[in-house]
Motif scaffolding. Structure first.
Motif, PDB file in Angstrom:
ATOM      1  N   PRO A  33     -17.079 -14.385 108.066  1.00 35.76           N
ATOM      2  CA  PRO A  33     -18.191 -14.156 107.079  1.00 35.76           C
ATOM      3  C   PRO A  33     -19.164 -14.744 107.306  1.00 35.76           C
ATOM      4  O   PRO A  33     -18.587 -15.730 107.774  1.00 35.76           O
ATOM      5  N   ASN A  34     -19.994 -14.210 107.150  1.00 42.59           N
ATOM      6  CA  ASN A  34     -21.302 -14.903 108.024  1.00 42.59           C
ATOM      7  C   ASN A  34     -21.646 -16.814 107.365  1.00 42.59           C
ATOM      8  O   ASN A  34     -22.019 -17.023 108.547  1.00 42.59           O
ATOM      9  N   ILE A  35     -21.519 -16.914 106.710  1.00 43.10           N
ATOM     10  CA  ILE A  35     -21.409 -18.029 106.386  1.00 43.10           C
ATOM     11  C   ILE A  35     -21.120 -18.783 106.790  1.00 43.10           C
ATOM     12  O   ILE A  35     -20.586 -20.235 106.844  1.00 43.10           O
ATOM     13  N   TYR A  36     -18.846 -18.531 107.583  1.00 41.53           N
ATOM     14  CA  TYR A  36     -18.566 -19.464 107.991  1.00 41.53           C
ATOM     15  C   TYR A  36     -18.051 -19.330 108.894  1.00 41.53           C
ATOM     16  O   TYR A  36     -17.064 -19.586 109.506  1.00 41.53           O
ATOM     17  N   ARG A  37     -19.107 -18.797 110.103  1.00 41.63           N
ATOM     18  CA  ARG A  37     -19.000 -18.695 111.286  1.00 41.63           C
ATOM     19  C   ARG A  37     -18.697 -19.484 112.049  1.00 41.63           C
ATOM     20  O   ARG A  37     -19.686 -20.497 111.522  1.00 41.63           O
ATOM     21  N   SER A  38     -18.199 -19.817 112.629  1.00 48.25           N
ATOM     22  CA  SER A  38     -18.633 -20.921 113.957  1.00 48.25           C
ATOM     23  C   SER A  38     -19.768 -21.523 114.877  1.00 48.25           C
ATOM     24  O   SER A  38     -19.515 -20.240 115.354  1.00 48.25           O
ATOM     25  N   PRO A  39     -19.918 -22.346 115.128  1.00 46.12           N
ATOM     26  CA  PRO A  39     -20.611 -22.218 116.569  1.00 46.12           C
ATOM     27  C   PRO A  39     -20.627 -21.554 117.844  1.00 46.12           C
ATOM     28  O   PRO A  39     -21.215 -20.660 117.907  1.00 46.12           O
ATOM     29  N   GLU A  40     -19.183 -21.380 117.812  1.00 45.26           N
ATOM     30  CA  GLU A  40     -18.394 -20.339 118.817  1.00 45.26           C
ATOM     31  C   GLU A  40     -18.727 -19.100 118.954  1.00 45.26           C
ATOM     32  O   GLU A  40     -18.662 -18.395 120.222  1.00 45.26           O
ATOM     33  N   VAL A  41     -18.291 -18.575 117.962  1.00 48.69           N
ATOM     34  CA  VAL A  41     -19.035 -16.850 117.916  1.00 48.69           C
ATOM     35  C   VAL A  41     -20.327 -17.159 117.314  1.00 48.69           C
ATOM     36  O   VAL A  41     -20.451 -15.926 118.187  1.00 48.69           O
ATOM     37  N   MET A  42     -20.711 -17.774 117.241  1.00 45.50           N
ATOM     38  CA  MET A  42     -22.710 -17.502 116.889  1.00 45.50           C
ATOM     39  C   MET A  42     -23.431 -17.646 117.988  1.00 45.50           C
ATOM     40  O   MET A  42     -23.621 -17.208 118.590  1.00 45.50           O
ATOM     41  N   LEU A  43     -22.551 -18.422 119.396  1.00 44.71           N
ATOM     42  CA  LEU A  43     -22.864 -18.731 120.686  1.00 44.71           C
ATOM     43  C   LEU A  43     -22.464 -17.933 121.549  1.00 44.71           C
ATOM     44  O   LEU A  43     -22.793 -17.362 123.048  1.00 44.71           O
ATOM     45  N   LYS A  44     -21.767 -17.214 120.814  1.00 43.47           N
ATOM     46  CA  LYS A  44     -20.890 -16.478 121.988  1.00 43.47           C
ATOM     47  C   LYS A  44     -19.828 -17.035 123.178  1.00 43.47           C
ATOM     48  O   LYS A  44     -20.348 -16.753 124.406  1.00 43.47           O
ATOM     49  N   THR A  45     -19.005 -17.968 123.087  1.00 40.12           N
ATOM     50  CA  THR A  45     -18.209 -18.302 123.605  1.00 40.12           C
ATOM     51  C   THR A  45     -17.089 -18.199 123.308  1.00 40.12           C
ATOM     52  O   THR A  45     -16.839 -17.104 122.647  1.00 40.12           O
ATOM     53  N   ASP A  46     -16.108 -18.577 124.647  1.00 39.02           N
ATOM     54  CA  ASP A  46     -14.970 -17.777 124.366  1.00 39.02           C
ATOM     55  C   ASP A  46     -14.434 -19.034 123.179  1.00 39.02           C
ATOM     56  O   ASP A  46     -14.261 -19.731 123.332  1.00 39.02           O
ATOM     57  N   TRP A  47     -13.486 -17.847 122.326  1.00 37.35           N
ATOM     58  CA  TRP A  47     -13.493 -18.868 120.364  1.00 37.35           C
ATOM     59  C   TRP A  47     -11.514 -18.167 120.792  1.00 37.35           C
ATOM     60  O   TRP A  47     -11.207 -17.459 121.417  1.00 37.35           O
TER      61      TRP A  47
END
Length: 260
Positions: free
Chosen positions: A120-134
């Motif tokens: 969910p948008n407000i719970y998105r982690s930094p790695e998802v926002m920056l598009k690193t492997d998660w």
């Protein structure tokens, strides 16, 4: 199953959990995540109050539900020869059952590194926002952000862009920097979207201000003294820029605040 954490939140006039209720629920969530991450090798990716249900421990609510339906049947109509019923809510139980993590429609295998959008948008982690492997740690960040909704009665991050168009990744990242400081350069170097928001040496380049004068300590309103210090330390175990710096579900189960 009874209702969700979200339903329970709105049934409460204060629209927030007590400390004891929060701790009891989080212990069950971390037990579920430990099993999910270590035994099933799955990342849930969609942890929110809607997806945490409570088992029915107080069976009397089933009988009262039945009697209410017999005395005053729910409104219904027929559409394409099928009956459609209005929902009837269960009564508030006298005792609550275990919290159960549900809705695995977005779950993915944790052994495969991914970088697609999730959460969910407000719970998105930094790695998802920056598009690193998660992988598994996105769930831990997700729980940390959700705790604020349950206990403080408001979101920790909103991500509302000042352009008036609603949520944006840049607004969300700016808020995270306000609370946690700038992201580590080594993490930015892993992100496929990092160049959209940061220069090569890690400087913020978006035309949106990073909030100042904010912190977890200042934002937390209901605890004080040693208890507050322990709670903030517990939160920091989940809210870390680097996924590898976050505690695991098993480690969080041993946290002093959670077991105090």
């Amino acid at each position: 199953m009874w209702e969700s954490f979200r339903d329970l939140l709105y049934r409460n006039p204060n629209h927030r959990f007590t400390e004891d209720l929060l701790k009891a629920g989080l212990i069950q969530i971390f037990l579920a995540l430990d099993y999910l991450h270590t035994e099933c090798k799955l990342v849930q990716t969609d942890i929110k109050s809607d997806n945490i249900l409570q088992e029915i421990e107080d069976k009397s609510i089933l009988e009262s539900f039945t009697q209410a339906e017999l005395k005053s049947p729910s409104p219904r109509k027929t559409v394409n020869d099928l009956p459609i019923y209005a929902s009837r809510r269960f009564d508030l139980p006298k005792v609550f059952g275990r919290a159960v993590l549900s809705d695995f429609g977005s779950a993915v295998q944790g052994v495969e590194r991914r970088n697609h959008d999730a959460q969910p948008n407000i719970y998105r982690s930094p790695e998802v926002m920056l598009k690193t492997d998660w992988s598994y740690p996105v769930d831990i960040w997700n729980v940390g952000a959700m705790v604020w909704d349950l206990f403080e009665g408001r979101h920790l991050f909103y991500g509302n862009d000042p352009d008036g168009k609603g949520y944006s990744t840049r607004a969300h990242l700016a808020e995270v920097m306000g609370f946690l400081g700038p992201p580590p350069l080594d993490m930015l170097q892993r992100g496929k979207r990092s160049h959209e928001f940061f220069t090569s040496d890690g400087k913020w380049k978006q035309d949106i201000e990073i909030p100042t004068g904010v912190s977890l300590e200042l934002s937390e309103e209901f605890l004080d003294g040693k208890n507050k210090e322990m709670f903030i330390a517990f939160m920091r175990g989940m809210l870390q820029w680097r996924p590898e710096d976050r505690k695991t579900a098993k480690e969080l189960l041993q946290d002093p605040w959670l077991n105090d």
